[in-house]
Design a protein around this motif. Structure first.
Motif, PDB file in Angstrom:
ATOM      1  N   ALA A  49       0.836  -1.212   0.000  1.00  0.00           N
ATOM      2  CA  ALA A  49       0.000   0.000   0.000  1.00  0.00           C
ATOM      3  C   ALA A  49       0.864   1.253   0.000  1.00  0.00           C
ATOM      4  O   ALA A  49       0.518   2.262  -0.642  1.00  0.00           O
ATOM      5  CB  ALA A  49      -0.926  -0.014   1.214  1.00  0.00           C
ATOM      6  N   LEU A  50       1.983   1.204   0.714  1.00  0.00           N
ATOM      7  CA  LEU A  50       2.900   2.343   0.771  1.00  0.00           C
ATOM      8  C   LEU A  50       3.343   2.760  -0.630  1.00  0.00           C
ATOM      9  O   LEU A  50       3.392   3.949  -0.952  1.00  0.00           O
ATOM     10  CB  LEU A  50       4.121   1.964   1.614  1.00  0.00           C
ATOM     11  N   HIS A  51       3.667   1.765  -1.474  1.00  0.00           N
ATOM     12  CA  HIS A  51       4.142   2.054  -2.824  1.00  0.00           C
ATOM     13  C   HIS A  51       2.996   2.360  -3.791  1.00  0.00           C
ATOM     14  O   HIS A  51       3.142   3.195  -4.688  1.00  0.00           O
ATOM     15  CB  HIS A  51       4.955   0.867  -3.344  1.00  0.00           C
ATOM     16  N   GLU A  52       1.879   1.694  -3.607  1.00  0.00           N
ATOM     17  CA  GLU A  52       0.771   1.867  -4.541  1.00  0.00           C
ATOM     18  C   GLU A  52       0.016   3.176  -4.316  1.00  0.00           C
ATOM     19  O   GLU A  52      -0.567   3.731  -5.257  1.00  0.00           O
ATOM     20  CB  GLU A  52      -0.185   0.681  -4.428  1.00  0.00           C
ATOM     21  N   PHE A  53       0.045   3.658  -3.074  1.00  0.00           N
ATOM     22  CA  PHE A  53      -0.707   4.875  -2.745  1.00  0.00           C
ATOM     23  C   PHE A  53       0.221   5.881  -2.056  1.00  0.00           C
ATOM     24  O   PHE A  53       0.110   6.111  -0.840  1.00  0.00           O
ATOM     25  CB  PHE A  53      -1.907   4.527  -1.855  1.00  0.00           C
ATOM     26  N   PRO A  54       1.137   6.479  -2.815  1.00  0.00           N
ATOM     27  CA  PRO A  54       2.085   7.428  -2.227  1.00  0.00           C
ATOM     28  C   PRO A  54       1.367   8.622  -1.610  1.00  0.00           C
ATOM     29  O   PRO A  54       0.334   9.083  -2.105  1.00  0.00           O
ATOM     30  CB  PRO A  54       2.955   7.849  -3.423  1.00  0.00           C
ATOM     31  N   ASN A  55       1.910   9.054  -0.480  1.00  0.00           N
ATOM     32  CA  ASN A  55       1.381  10.214   0.246  1.00  0.00           C
ATOM     33  C   ASN A  55      -0.008   9.986   0.850  1.00  0.00           C
ATOM     34  O   ASN A  55      -0.674  10.939   1.221  1.00  0.00           O
ATOM     35  CB  ASN A  55       1.338  11.459  -0.657  1.00  0.00           C
ATOM     36  N   ARG A  56      -0.423   8.720   0.947  1.00  0.00           N
ATOM     37  CA  ARG A  56      -1.730   8.425   1.538  1.00  0.00           C
ATOM     38  C   ARG A  56      -1.597   7.739   2.902  1.00  0.00           C
ATOM     39  O   ARG A  56      -2.582   7.629   3.630  1.00  0.00           O
ATOM     40  CB  ARG A  56      -2.542   7.497   0.614  1.00  0.00           C
ATOM     41  N   ILE A  57      -0.385   7.282   3.252  1.00  0.00           N
ATOM     42  CA  ILE A  57      -0.187   6.548   4.501  1.00  0.00           C
ATOM     43  C   ILE A  57       0.503   7.464   5.509  1.00  0.00           C
ATOM     44  O   ILE A  57       1.603   7.965   5.256  1.00  0.00           O
ATOM     45  CB  ILE A  57       0.666   5.275   4.292  1.00  0.00           C
ATOM     46  N   LEU A  58      -0.123   7.674   6.661  1.00  0.00           N
ATOM     47  CA  LEU A  58       0.437   8.544   7.693  1.00  0.00           C
ATOM     48  C   LEU A  58       1.410   7.807   8.603  1.00  0.00           C
ATOM     49  O   LEU A  58       2.431   8.368   9.015  1.00  0.00           O
ATOM     50  CB  LEU A  58      -0.689   9.141   8.541  1.00  0.00           C
ATOM     51  N   ALA A  59       1.103   6.571   8.952  1.00  0.00           N
ATOM     52  CA  ALA A  59       1.956   5.774   9.837  1.00  0.00           C
ATOM     53  C   ALA A  59       1.485   4.329   9.789  1.00  0.00           C
ATOM     54  O   ALA A  59       0.327   4.046   9.441  1.00  0.00           O
ATOM     55  CB  ALA A  59       1.902   6.298  11.272  1.00  0.00           C
ATOM     56  N   VAL A  60       2.414   3.421  10.130  1.00  0.00           N
ATOM     57  CA  VAL A  60       2.078   2.002  10.212  1.00  0.00           C
ATOM     58  C   VAL A  60       2.518   1.483  11.574  1.00  0.00           C
ATOM     59  O   VAL A  60       3.689   1.627  11.966  1.00  0.00           O
ATOM     60  CB  VAL A  60       2.769   1.190   9.092  1.00  0.00           C
ATOM     61  N   GLU A  70      15.733  -5.166   6.843  1.00  0.00           N
ATOM     62  CA  GLU A  70      16.408  -3.912   6.483  1.00  0.00           C
ATOM     63  C   GLU A  70      15.782  -3.246   5.262  1.00  0.00           C
ATOM     64  O   GLU A  70      15.637  -2.018   5.209  1.00  0.00           O
ATOM     65  CB  GLU A  70      17.892  -4.209   6.217  1.00  0.00           C
ATOM     66  N   LYS A  71      15.387  -4.052   4.271  1.00  0.00           N
ATOM     67  CA  LYS A  71      14.795  -3.500   3.048  1.00  0.00           C
ATOM     68  C   LYS A  71      13.488  -2.769   3.349  1.00  0.00           C
ATOM     69  O   LYS A  71      13.252  -1.656   2.870  1.00  0.00           O
ATOM     70  CB  LYS A  71      14.555  -4.605   2.030  1.00  0.00           C
ATOM     71  N   THR A  72      12.626  -3.410   4.152  1.00  0.00           N
ATOM     72  CA  THR A  72      11.338  -2.794   4.501  1.00  0.00           C
ATOM     73  C   THR A  72      11.547  -1.494   5.272  1.00  0.00           C
ATOM     74  O   THR A  72      10.912  -0.471   4.988  1.00  0.00           O
ATOM     75  CB  THR A  72      10.495  -3.769   5.333  1.00  0.00           C
ATOM     76  N   THR A  73      12.447  -1.526   6.240  1.00  0.00           N
ATOM     77  CA  THR A  73      12.730  -0.330   7.037  1.00  0.00           C
ATOM     78  C   THR A  73      13.198   0.817   6.150  1.00  0.00           C
ATOM     79  O   THR A  73      12.756   1.970   6.303  1.00  0.00           O
ATOM     80  CB  THR A  73      13.808  -0.644   8.096  1.00  0.00           C
ATOM     81  N   LYS A 100      10.166   6.920   2.109  1.00  0.00           N
ATOM     82  CA  LYS A 100       8.854   7.532   1.864  1.00  0.00           C
ATOM     83  C   LYS A 100       8.443   8.500   2.970  1.00  0.00           C
ATOM     84  O   LYS A 100       7.423   9.189   2.850  1.00  0.00           O
ATOM     85  CB  LYS A 100       7.787   6.437   1.742  1.00  0.00           C
ATOM     86  N   GLY A 101       9.225   8.525   4.049  1.00  0.00           N
ATOM     87  CA  GLY A 101       8.896   9.421   5.148  1.00  0.00           C
ATOM     88  C   GLY A 101       7.701   8.981   5.966  1.00  0.00           C
ATOM     89  O   GLY A 101       7.020   9.812   6.574  1.00  0.00           O
ATOM     90  N   VAL A 102       7.447   7.657   5.999  1.00  0.00           N
ATOM     91  CA  VAL A 102       6.298   7.118   6.738  1.00  0.00           C
ATOM     92  C   VAL A 102       6.797   6.351   7.960  1.00  0.00           C
ATOM     93  O   VAL A 102       7.556   5.388   7.820  1.00  0.00           O
ATOM     94  CB  VAL A 102       5.445   6.191   5.848  1.00  0.00           C
ATOM     95  N   PRO A 103       6.398   6.726   9.168  1.00  0.00           N
ATOM     96  CA  PRO A 103       6.827   5.999  10.369  1.00  0.00           C
ATOM     97  C   PRO A 103       6.338   4.553  10.354  1.00  0.00           C
ATOM     98  O   PRO A 103       5.171   4.279  10.032  1.00  0.00           O
ATOM     99  CB  PRO A 103       6.173   6.776  11.513  1.00  0.00           C
ATOM    100  N   LEU A 104       7.241   3.621  10.698  1.00  0.00           N
ATOM    101  CA  LEU A 104       6.928   2.198  10.800  1.00  0.00           C
ATOM    102  C   LEU A 104       7.407   1.735  12.165  1.00  0.00           C
ATOM    103  O   LEU A 104       8.607   1.754  12.441  1.00  0.00           O
ATOM    104  CB  LEU A 104       7.627   1.422   9.686  1.00  0.00           C
ATOM    105  N   LEU A 105       6.478   1.318  13.022  1.00  0.00           N
ATOM    106  CA  LEU A 105       6.825   0.955  14.404  1.00  0.00           C
ATOM    107  C   LEU A 105       6.441  -0.484  14.703  1.00  0.00           C
ATOM    108  O   LEU A 105       5.342  -0.925  14.358  1.00  0.00           O
ATOM    109  CB  LEU A 105       6.103   1.867  15.401  1.00  0.00           C
ATOM    110  N   MET A 106       7.367  -1.197  15.358  1.00  0.00           N
ATOM    111  CA  MET A 106       7.066  -2.513  15.929  1.00  0.00           C
ATOM    112  C   MET A 106       6.701  -2.295  17.392  1.00  0.00           C
ATOM    113  O   MET A 106       7.483  -1.736  18.160  1.00  0.00           O
ATOM    114  CB  MET A 106       8.275  -3.441  15.819  1.00  0.00           C
ATOM    115  N   LEU A 107       5.512  -2.719  17.779  1.00  0.00           N
ATOM    116  CA  LEU A 107       4.965  -2.387  19.094  1.00  0.00           C
ATOM    117  C   LEU A 107       5.080  -3.544  20.083  1.00  0.00           C
ATOM    118  O   LEU A 107       4.645  -4.664  19.798  1.00  0.00           O
ATOM    119  CB  LEU A 107       3.491  -2.005  18.972  1.00  0.00           C
ATOM    120  N   GLU A 108       5.627  -3.254  21.241  1.00  0.00           N
ATOM    121  CA  GLU A 108       5.579  -4.210  22.351  1.00  0.00           C
ATOM    122  C   GLU A 108       4.224  -4.134  23.052  1.00  0.00           C
ATOM    123  O   GLU A 108       3.767  -5.110  23.633  1.00  0.00           O
ATOM    124  CB  GLU A 108       6.694  -3.901  23.351  1.00  0.00           C
ATOM    125  N   ASN A 109       3.602  -2.948  22.969  1.00  0.00           N
ATOM    126  CA  ASN A 109       2.319  -2.732  23.632  1.00  0.00           C
ATOM    127  C   ASN A 109       1.608  -1.548  22.979  1.00  0.00           C
ATOM    128  O   ASN A 109       2.200  -0.815  22.173  1.00  0.00           O
ATOM    129  CB  ASN A 109       2.508  -2.501  25.126  1.00  0.00           C
TER     130      ASN A 109
END
Length: 309
Positions: A251-262, A275-278, A284-293
């Motif tokens: 979705a990040l690549h297909e819809f540029p500037n439409r994703i605020l955060a993941v 590493e590639k995904t990060t 793209k300037g989109v925050p990507l977070l792995m959540l413990e909680n």
């Protein structure tokens, strides 16, 4: 349940026979919970059934497919305000009405700041989706009143919703579980939103492997939402147990500037993204977070201004 803008509405439903009422209580015994869950997967879909859709004074016609489901794109002549609206579905034989039920659909208005697309299993609802026997124990012995959400989810989602920000729940759970999910969300005070689920399945084997499959249908549903709400940006929330990161990456690549955060909830031993995904999200300037909680997501959302307190 359906959703749309003020010009176009997408409605989806199904016609089934041998579908009992599902009324659960927190005090229900395991045997009753097992019997109810089993019955959800033993109803029979009715194909090629004509369905009339009534929206105010307007009528529309559709028909179920080979799997007993119908979907309809409706262009109403009336002006519909943002929020939830009722729609009637009826089945007639000649001049005799044999069934009429009420449904709902959500109209997203111009005042929405953003939308949220969220997975359900192991993102909102503790499910153990990647651990077969634990998953089955929960599914077969508990109900919507006794299943548990992850801590803090309801509060965080309500803050994201604010007054008019819509939620859409895109999940690999099947339509068999629609009433269960509806009840669970109500009991746990999780924001109301359309459920975009996998197609109805029938049989014991499908119950045992509920929530499985390729999950590609999630990408298709995200595309539909992006097309229907072209001016709306989205926060995407999922978990690391299945393929949510990969789907959201597409979705990040297909819809540029439409994703605020993941936001991805950590499930199992996976500690971080490859590493590639990060790198792709960083570019793209989109925050990507792995959540413990959930608290981690809430704190980040405050920093980004998605929520106010």
């Amino acid at each position: 349940m359906g959703y749309g803008n003020q010009n176009l509405i997408y409605l989806k439903g199904g016609v089934l026979e041998n579908r009992p009422e599902f009324n659960s209580k927190a005090t229900d015994k395991r045997r009753k919970n097992f019997r109810i869950m089993l019955s959800r997967y033993l109803s029979s879909p009715i194909p090629e059934m004509k369905v009339q859709i009534t929206l105010g004074q307007e009528n529309f016609a559709t028909q179920t497919d080979d799997y007993g489901y119908f979907s309809a794109w409706v262009e109403p002549n009336q002006a519909l305000k943002p929020g939830w609206h009722q729609v009637e579905y009826s089945i007639n034989e000649g001049d005799t009405e044999i069934c009429r039920v009420l449904g709902e659909f959500l109209i997203v208005g111009d005042k929405a700041e953003f939308g949220t697309i969220s997975d359900i299993d192991d993102t909102i609802l503790v499910s153990h989706a990647t651990r077969l026997f634990k998953k089955l124990r929960l599914i077969l012995t508990k109900n919507a009143k006794t299943r548990l959400p992850f801590e803090g989810v309801a509060e965080f989602y309500q803050k994201l919703k604010a007054s008019e920000n819509p939620f859409f729940y895109v999940s690999s759970s099947e339509w068999n579980l629609y009433e269960f999910l509806q009840d669970f969300f109500l009991v746990r005070n999780i924001p109301k939103g359309p459920f975009l689920l996998q197609e109805y399945k029938s049989g014991l084997r499908d119950l045992l492997f509920t929530g499985g499959g390729s999950h590609q249908h999630k990408q298709d549903k995200i595309k539909r939402l992006m097309a229907l709400f072209p001016n709306l940006k989205f926060i995407l929330i999922g978990d690391s147990g299945q393929r949510d990161t990969e789907i959201y990456r597409q979705a990040l690549h297909e819809f540029p500037n439409r994703i605020l955060a993941v936001y991805i909830r950590k499930i199992g031993k996976k500690d971080d993204f490859d590493e590639k995904t990060t790198q792709e999200f960083k570019e793209k300037g989109v925050p990507l977070l792995m959540l413990e909680n959930t608290e981690m997501a809430k704190n980040h959302a405050k920093e980004m201004g998605f929520i106010t307190k």
